[in-house]
Motif scaffolding. Structure first.
Motif, PDB file in Angstrom:
ATOM      1  N   PHE A 287       0.838  -1.196   0.000  1.00 34.95           N
ATOM      2  CA  PHE A 287       0.000   0.000   0.000  1.00 34.95           C
ATOM      3  C   PHE A 287       0.873   1.245   0.000  1.00 34.95           C
ATOM      4  CE2 PHE A 287      -2.428  -3.499   1.695  1.00 34.95           C
ATOM      5  CZ  PHE A 287      -3.574  -3.426   0.923  1.00 34.95           C
ATOM      6  N   VAL A 288       0.595   2.137  -0.949  1.00 33.98           N
ATOM      7  CA  VAL A 288       1.366   3.375  -1.087  1.00 33.98           C
ATOM      8  C   VAL A 288       0.697   4.436  -0.219  1.00 33.98           C
ATOM      9  CG1 VAL A 288       2.248   5.095  -2.711  1.00 33.98           C
ATOM     10  CG2 VAL A 288       1.934   2.711  -3.466  1.00 33.98           C
ATOM     11  N   HIS A 289       1.347   4.766   0.872  1.00 32.04           N
ATOM     12  CA  HIS A 289       0.785   5.721   1.837  1.00 32.04           C
ATOM     13  C   HIS A 289       1.489   7.070   1.711  1.00 32.04           C
ATOM     14  CE1 HIS A 289      -1.794   3.252   4.538  1.00 32.04           C
ATOM     15  NE2 HIS A 289      -1.078   2.260   4.020  1.00 32.04           N
TER      16      HIS A 289
ATOM     17  N   VAL B 240      -3.679  11.223  -4.067  1.00 28.69           N
ATOM     18  CA  VAL B 240      -5.064  11.290  -4.537  1.00 28.69           C
ATOM     19  C   VAL B 240      -5.814  10.001  -4.210  1.00 28.69           C
ATOM     20  CG1 VAL B 240      -6.502  11.533  -6.601  1.00 28.69           C
ATOM     21  CG2 VAL B 240      -4.393  12.873  -6.387  1.00 28.69           C
ATOM     22  N   ASN B 241      -5.115   8.869  -4.309  1.00 27.42           N
ATOM     23  CA  ASN B 241      -5.756   7.558  -4.147  1.00 27.42           C
ATOM     24  C   ASN B 241      -5.344   6.883  -2.841  1.00 27.42           C
ATOM     25  OD1 ASN B 241      -3.106   7.264  -4.930  1.00 27.42           O
ATOM     26  ND2 ASN B 241      -3.464   5.343  -6.032  1.00 27.42           N
ATOM     27  N   ALA B 242      -4.950   7.651  -1.840  1.00 31.98           N
ATOM     28  CA  ALA B 242      -4.357   7.067  -0.632  1.00 31.98           C
ATOM     29  C   ALA B 242      -5.299   6.107   0.087  1.00 31.98           C
ATOM     30  CB  ALA B 242      -3.956   8.178   0.345  1.00 31.98           C
ATOM     31  N   PRO B 243      -4.839   4.927   0.506  1.00 31.93           N
ATOM     32  CA  PRO B 243      -3.552   4.395   0.082  1.00 31.93           C
ATOM     33  C   PRO B 243      -3.674   3.709  -1.274  1.00 31.93           C
ATOM     34  CG  PRO B 243      -4.595   2.876   1.605  1.00 31.93           C
ATOM     35  CD  PRO B 243      -5.550   4.035   1.431  1.00 31.93           C
ATOM     36  N   GLY B 244      -2.680   3.901  -2.121  1.00 26.19           N
ATOM     37  CA  GLY B 244      -2.640   3.199  -3.406  1.00 26.19           C
ATOM     38  C   GLY B 244      -2.408   1.709  -3.159  1.00 26.19           C
ATOM     39  N   THR B 245      -3.069   0.887  -3.954  1.00 26.72           N
ATOM     40  CA  THR B 245      -2.958  -0.566  -3.789  1.00 26.72           C
ATOM     41  C   THR B 245      -2.067  -1.151  -4.874  1.00 26.72           C
ATOM     42  OG1 THR B 245      -5.205  -0.611  -2.928  1.00 26.72           O
ATOM     43  CG2 THR B 245      -4.294  -2.715  -3.665  1.00 26.72           C
ATOM     44  N   VAL B 246      -0.997  -1.834  -4.458  1.00 29.87           N
ATOM     45  CA  VAL B 246      -0.137  -2.542  -5.410  1.00 29.87           C
ATOM     46  C   VAL B 246      -0.454  -4.024  -5.269  1.00 29.87           C
ATOM     47  CG1 VAL B 246       2.235  -3.038  -6.121  1.00 29.87           C
ATOM     48  CG2 VAL B 246       1.650  -0.763  -5.212  1.00 29.87           C
ATOM     49  N   ASP B 247      -1.037  -4.589  -6.317  1.00 32.97           N
ATOM     50  CA  ASP B 247      -1.436  -6.004  -6.301  1.00 32.97           C
ATOM     51  C   ASP B 247      -0.212  -6.911  -6.361  1.00 32.97           C
ATOM     52  OD1 ASP B 247      -4.442  -5.569  -6.681  1.00 32.97           O
ATOM     53  OD2 ASP B 247      -3.633  -4.472  -8.385  1.00 32.97           O
ATOM     54  N   ALA B 248      -0.368  -8.109  -5.774  1.00 28.19           N
ATOM     55  CA  ALA B 248       0.755  -9.055  -5.754  1.00 28.19           C
ATOM     56  C   ALA B 248       1.248  -9.372  -7.165  1.00 28.19           C
ATOM     57  CB  ALA B 248       0.355 -10.328  -5.022  1.00 28.19           C
ATOM     58  N   GLY B 249       0.336  -9.345  -8.138  1.00 22.33           N
ATOM     59  CA  GLY B 249       0.723  -9.716  -9.502  1.00 22.33           C
ATOM     60  C   GLY B 249       1.274  -8.566 -10.324  1.00 22.33           C
ATOM     61  N   TYR B 250       1.330  -7.377  -9.773  1.00 18.39           N
ATOM     62  CA  TYR B 250       1.756  -6.204 -10.559  1.00 18.39           C
ATOM     63  C   TYR B 250       3.269  -6.182 -10.695  1.00 18.39           C
ATOM     64  CZ  TYR B 250       2.304  -1.279 -11.905  1.00 18.39           C
ATOM     65  OH  TYR B 250       2.641  -0.104 -12.548  1.00 18.39           O
ATOM     66  N   ARG B 251       3.732  -6.101 -11.924  1.00 18.30           N
ATOM     67  CA  ARG B 251       5.176  -6.075 -12.175  1.00 18.30           C
ATOM     68  C   ARG B 251       5.638  -4.771 -12.815  1.00 18.30           C
ATOM     69  NH1 ARG B 251       4.467  -9.489  -9.292  1.00 18.30           N
ATOM     70  NH2 ARG B 251       4.822 -11.733  -9.482  1.00 18.30           N
ATOM     71  N   GLY B 252       4.707  -3.837 -12.956  1.00 17.75           N
ATOM     72  CA  GLY B 252       5.068  -2.552 -13.554  1.00 17.75           C
ATOM     73  C   GLY B 252       5.745  -1.651 -12.526  1.00 17.75           C
ATOM     74  N   GLU B 253       6.144  -0.497 -12.984  1.00 16.66           N
ATOM     75  CA  GLU B 253       6.787   0.480 -12.093  1.00 16.66           C
ATOM     76  C   GLU B 253       5.773   0.989 -11.069  1.00 16.66           C
ATOM     77  OE1 GLU B 253       8.352   3.865 -14.194  1.00 16.66           O
ATOM     78  OE2 GLU B 253       9.615   4.440 -12.480  1.00 16.66           O
ATOM     79  N   ILE B 254       6.185   1.088  -9.832  1.00 15.41           N
ATOM     80  CA  ILE B 254       5.323   1.694  -8.811  1.00 15.41           C
ATOM     81  C   ILE B 254       5.323   3.198  -9.030  1.00 15.41           C
ATOM     82  CG2 ILE B 254       5.018   2.131  -6.347  1.00 15.41           C
ATOM     83  CD1 ILE B 254       5.985  -0.659  -5.812  1.00 15.41           C
ATOM     84  N   LYS B 255       4.126   3.761  -9.079  1.00 12.35           N
ATOM     85  CA  LYS B 255       3.971   5.200  -9.289  1.00 12.35           C
ATOM     86  C   LYS B 255       3.182   5.788  -8.135  1.00 12.35           C
ATOM     87  CE  LYS B 255       4.588   4.852 -14.177  1.00 12.35           C
ATOM     88  NZ  LYS B 255       3.936   4.485 -15.409  1.00 12.35           N
ATOM     89  N   VAL B 256       3.413   7.052  -7.889  1.00 14.32           N
ATOM     90  CA  VAL B 256       2.788   7.733  -6.757  1.00 14.32           C
ATOM     91  C   VAL B 256       1.961   8.887  -7.318  1.00 14.32           C
ATOM     92  CG1 VAL B 256       3.244   8.957  -4.596  1.00 14.32           C
ATOM     93  CG2 VAL B 256       4.776   7.112  -5.314  1.00 14.32           C
TER      94      VAL B 256
HETATM   95  O1  LIG Z   1      -0.583   4.222  -5.989  1.00 19.78           O
HETATM   96  C1  LIG Z   1      -0.540   3.273  -6.806  1.00 19.78           C
HETATM   97  C2  LIG Z   1      -1.641   2.431  -7.025  1.00 19.78           C
HETATM   98  C3  LIG Z   1      -1.528   1.424  -7.962  1.00 19.78           C
HETATM   99  N1  LIG Z   1      -0.358   1.235  -8.651  1.00 19.78           N
HETATM  100  C4  LIG Z   1      -0.228   0.131  -9.619  1.00 19.78           C
HETATM  101  C5  LIG Z   1      -0.164  -1.202  -8.885  1.00 19.78           C
HETATM  102  C6  LIG Z   1      -1.532  -1.783  -9.027  1.00 19.78           C
HETATM  103  O2  LIG Z   1      -1.488  -3.187  -9.009  1.00 19.78           O
HETATM  104  C7  LIG Z   1      -1.985  -1.195 -10.357  1.00 19.78           C
HETATM  105  C8  LIG Z   1      -3.465  -1.034 -10.494  1.00 19.78           C
HETATM  106  O3  LIG Z   1      -3.933  -0.232  -9.426  1.00 19.78           O
HETATM  107  P1  LIG Z   1      -5.507  -0.172  -9.085  1.00 19.78           P
HETATM  108  O4  LIG Z   1      -6.099  -1.535  -9.084  1.00 19.78           O
HETATM  109  O5  LIG Z   1      -5.637   0.649  -7.847  1.00 19.78           O
HETATM  110  O6  LIG Z   1      -6.016   0.707 -10.300  1.00 19.78           O
HETATM  111  P2  LIG Z   1      -7.243   0.449 -11.292  1.00 19.78           P
HETATM  112  O7  LIG Z   1      -7.644   1.778 -11.782  1.00 19.78           O
HETATM  113  O8  LIG Z   1      -8.277  -0.434 -10.634  1.00 19.78           O
HETATM  114  O9  LIG Z   1      -6.500  -0.289 -12.482  1.00 19.78           O
HETATM  115  P3  LIG Z   1      -6.647  -1.793 -13.002  1.00 19.78           P
HETATM  116  O10 LIG Z   1      -7.850  -1.803 -13.883  1.00 19.78           O
HETATM  117  O11 LIG Z   1      -5.359  -2.038 -13.749  1.00 19.78           O
HETATM  118  O12 LIG Z   1      -6.787  -2.699 -11.803  1.00 19.78           O
HETATM  119  O13 LIG Z   1      -1.370   0.100 -10.445  1.00 19.78           O
HETATM  120  C9  LIG Z   1       0.743   2.061  -8.418  1.00 19.78           C
HETATM  121  O14 LIG Z   1       1.804   1.919  -9.013  1.00 19.78           O
HETATM  122  N2  LIG Z   1       0.617   3.060  -7.498  1.00 19.78           N
END
Ligand SMILES: O=c1ccn([C@H]2C[C@H](O)[C@@H](COP(=O)(O)OP(=O)(O)OP(=O)(O)O)O2)c(=O)[nH]1
Ligand SMILES: [Mg+2]
Length: 155
Positions: free
Chosen positions: A66-68, A82-98
Motif C-alpha cells: 500500500f502506497v501511503h 489522490v488515491n491514498a492508500p494506493g494498492t499494489v497487487d501481488a501480480g503487478y510487475r510494472g513500475e510503482i507510481k505515486v
Molecule cells: O498508488 C498506486 C496504485 C496502484 N499502482 C499500480 C499497482 C496496481 O497493481 C496497479 C493497479 O492499481 P488499481 O487496481 O488501484 O487501479 P485500477 O484503476 O483499478 O487499475 P486496473 O484496472 O489495472 O486494476 O497500479 C501504483 O503503481 N501506485
C-alpha cells in the motif's frame, strides 16, 4: 525478553532506474519503507502528478503493498496522495507510481529526484469468496451510516 515479531517477508525489487535507492525503513520499528521520486517534479497549488519511483516489485501471493502518504510532507507542504492508500497487487510487475497532489492553496511544491515522496506498507490480505444471498444477517448497526450514531447530522 524474547521477540514476538514475525520474520520479515521477502519482497523482490527490480530497479528499473539503477540510480534509485532501494525502498528502505528509516527506523527499525517503522511500518512504511520510503519510496523516492525518480524525477524532478513541480506542482502548482491544486496540481496533481503521477510520479515514477524507478522500481517494480514482486510480492508473495496473499500480500499487497500500500502506497501511503508521508505525514511530514502533508503537514509541511499540503502534499497528499489522490488515491491514498494506493494498492499494489501481488501480480503487478510494472513500475510503482505515486499519484501526488498539492493541496496547498498558495505554495508551489518542488521535488528533486531522490526525494522521499511516499511510503510502502506491505500487508497480508485476505481473499474473499462472495456468496449472494436474499437477506443479510441482522446487526446492531443495521443500515445506519454516515453519522447515525450522533455527533453530526445524519445523511
Ligand atoms: O498508488 C498506486 C496504485 C496502484 N499502482 C499500480 C499497482 C496496481 O497493481 C496497479 C493497479 O492499481 P488499481 O487496481 O488501484 O487501479 P485500477 O484503476 O483499478 O487499475 P486496473 O484496472 O489495472 O486494476 O497500479 C501504483 O503503481 N501506485
Ligand atoms: Mg484495480
Amino acid at each position: 525478553m524474547s521477540s514476538t515479531a514475525r520474520p520479515p517477508v521477502d519482497v523482490l525489487i527490480r530497479r528499473l532506474d539503477p540510480g534509485m535507492p532501494m525502498p528502505a525503513y528509516a527506523l527499525p520499528g517503522d511500518a512504511g519503507a520510503d519510496l523516492c521520486t525518480a524525477v524532478d517534479a513541480e506542482l502548482e497549488p491544486g496540481e496533481r502528478a503521477v510520479v515514477p519511483t524507478g522500481i517494480s516489485i514482486a510480492l508473495p501471493d496473499g500480500y499487497a503493498a500500500f502506497v501511503h502518504p508521508r505525514s511530514g510532507l502533508a503537514a509541511r507542504c499540503g502534499v497528499a496522495l489522490v488515491n491514498a492508500p494506493g494498492t499494489v497487487d501481488a501480480g503487478y510487475r510494472g513500475e510503482i507510481k505515486v499519484i501526488v497532489v498539492n493541496l496547498d492553496p498558495r505554495e508551489r511544491v518542488s521535488f528533486r529526484r531522490g526525494d522521499r515522496i511516499a511510503q510502502l506498507v506491505i500487508q497480508q490480505v485476505e481473499k474473499a469468496r462472495f456468496h449472494e444471498v436474499a437477506e443479510l444477517p441482522g446487526s446492531a448497526r443495521a443500515e445506519g451510516g454516515f453519522g447515525s450514531t450522533g455527533g453530526h447530522a445524519a445523511v
